[in-house]
Design an enzyme around this catalytic site. Structure first.
Site, PDB file in Angstrom:
ATOM      1  N   SER A   1    -113.941  16.605 -72.127  1.00 24.42           N
ATOM      2  CA  SER A   1    -115.286  16.515 -72.558  1.00 24.42           C
ATOM      3  C   SER A   1    -115.653  17.906 -72.885  1.00 24.42           C
ATOM      4  O   SER A   1    -114.862  17.618 -74.285  1.00 24.42           O
ATOM      5  CB  SER A   1    -116.071  16.412 -71.519  1.00 24.42           C
ATOM      6  OG  SER A   1    -117.555  16.569 -72.533  1.00 24.42           O
TER       7      SER A   1
ATOM      8  N   HIS B   1    -118.205   7.510 -70.129  1.00 28.34           N
ATOM      9  CA  HIS B   1    -117.020   9.191 -69.775  1.00 28.34           C
ATOM     10  C   HIS B   1    -116.756   9.641 -68.791  1.00 28.34           C
ATOM     11  O   HIS B   1    -115.753  10.488 -69.328  1.00 28.34           O
ATOM     12  CB  HIS B   1    -118.848  10.064 -69.766  1.00 28.34           C
ATOM     13  CG  HIS B   1    -118.673  11.325 -70.701  1.00 28.34           C
ATOM     14  ND1 HIS B   1    -117.776  11.374 -72.338  1.00 28.34           N
ATOM     15  CD2 HIS B   1    -118.799  12.681 -70.105  1.00 28.34           C
ATOM     16  CE1 HIS B   1    -118.182  12.751 -72.032  1.00 28.34           C
ATOM     17  NE2 HIS B   1    -118.081  13.370 -71.040  1.00 28.34           N
TER      18      HIS B   1
END
Length: 261
Positions: free
Chosen positions: A90, A225
């Site tokens: 990320s 995610h």
């Protein structure tokens, strides 16, 4: 290695290579601690500890990408004595990309492979203002990502301690503008993405192929995610799969190794 930035949970002095891991916004070095279980003995894991968390709680936070990568470029110099992979998740993926550009500029040893996890390619970068949102909205977003236990989000003590850190990281990534590359990087890039990640699309991850002049790979894992939390073993295995073959080639001809800075 006495740097507060570097965490080696299982030292391997005889390792011939390393994997250097950078965590997400609000993340800590310990996010990668369990990876040692799945690494072969010849690869040492080094996790980056950003300031302002865990044992670096009193260190000043950094909310600017350029300042962060400048610090990191100096701190990882001791790691550049042998081949390595850079893995960023990320926000950490964006940091890794900018770090590689800086290492290129300074003619320092580049990673054999850059792995960008759960991050859109630079041309799809979006700015944002979530870091300015009230605590209730900010915590709703953290809850939707699925990596923060609900009991922590409702803890006044945890909020007081950690929300400033996470907001700082969100400010960094939401105000970040990717460096314009003059040419593709000469680094193998792999993009890892969860099949149900609501933060980016698989197509946006696939566009990392435009950033490199070397072979590119896209790997899709089942999950959101934070897909890598539940699929640690296959993620680590995939991260080092081709690296092991590269190490054999490098060790057979030490002259092909870039010089130690």
């Amino acid at each position: 290695m006495l740097s507060p930035w570097l965490r080696i949970y299982q030292p391997r002095p005889k390792a011939t290579a390393r994997i250097v891991c950078l965590p997400h916004a609000g993340g800590t070095a310990s996010f990668f601690r369990d990876w040692n279980r799945y690494l072969p003995g010849n690869i040492e894991l080094v996790a980056i500890q950003y300031p302002g968390r865990q044992e670096r709680l009193d260190d000043e936070l950094i909310n600017n990408m350029a300042a962060l990568t400048e610090e990191l470029a100096e701190e990882i110099r001791p790691l550049l004595d042998r081949p390595y992979i850079l893995f960023g998740h990320s926000m950490g993926a964006a940091v890794c990309h900018e770090l590689c550009l800086l290492l290129t500029q300074r003619r320092l040893r580049l990673p054999e492979r850059l792995i960008v996890s759960a991050r859109e390619a630079p041309m799809h970068n979006l700015t944002g203002r979530l870091h300015l949102a009230p605590d209730s909205i900010f915590c709703e977003k953290l809850s939707s990502l699925g990596n923060t236990p609900p009991e922590l989000l409702h803890s006044d003590e945890w909020r007081k301690l950690m929300l400033p850190v996470i907001r700082n990281d969100y400010q960094l990534i939401e105000t970040y503008q990717p460096t314009q590359q003059s040419a593709p990087m000469p680094i193998r890039i792999s993009a890892f993405v969860g099949s149900k990640d609501n933060e980016l699309t698989i197509a946006q991850a696939a566009d990392w192929s435009a950033v490199t002049s070397k072979p590119f790979e896209l790997r899709i894992f089942e999950g959101d995610h934070f897909y890598l939390c539940e699929r640690c073993a296959p993620v680590v295995t995939e991260a080092i799969r081709s690296f092991q073959l590269q190490l054999l080639n490098l060790s057979s001809d030490a002259k092909t190794w870039p010089s130690t800075p």
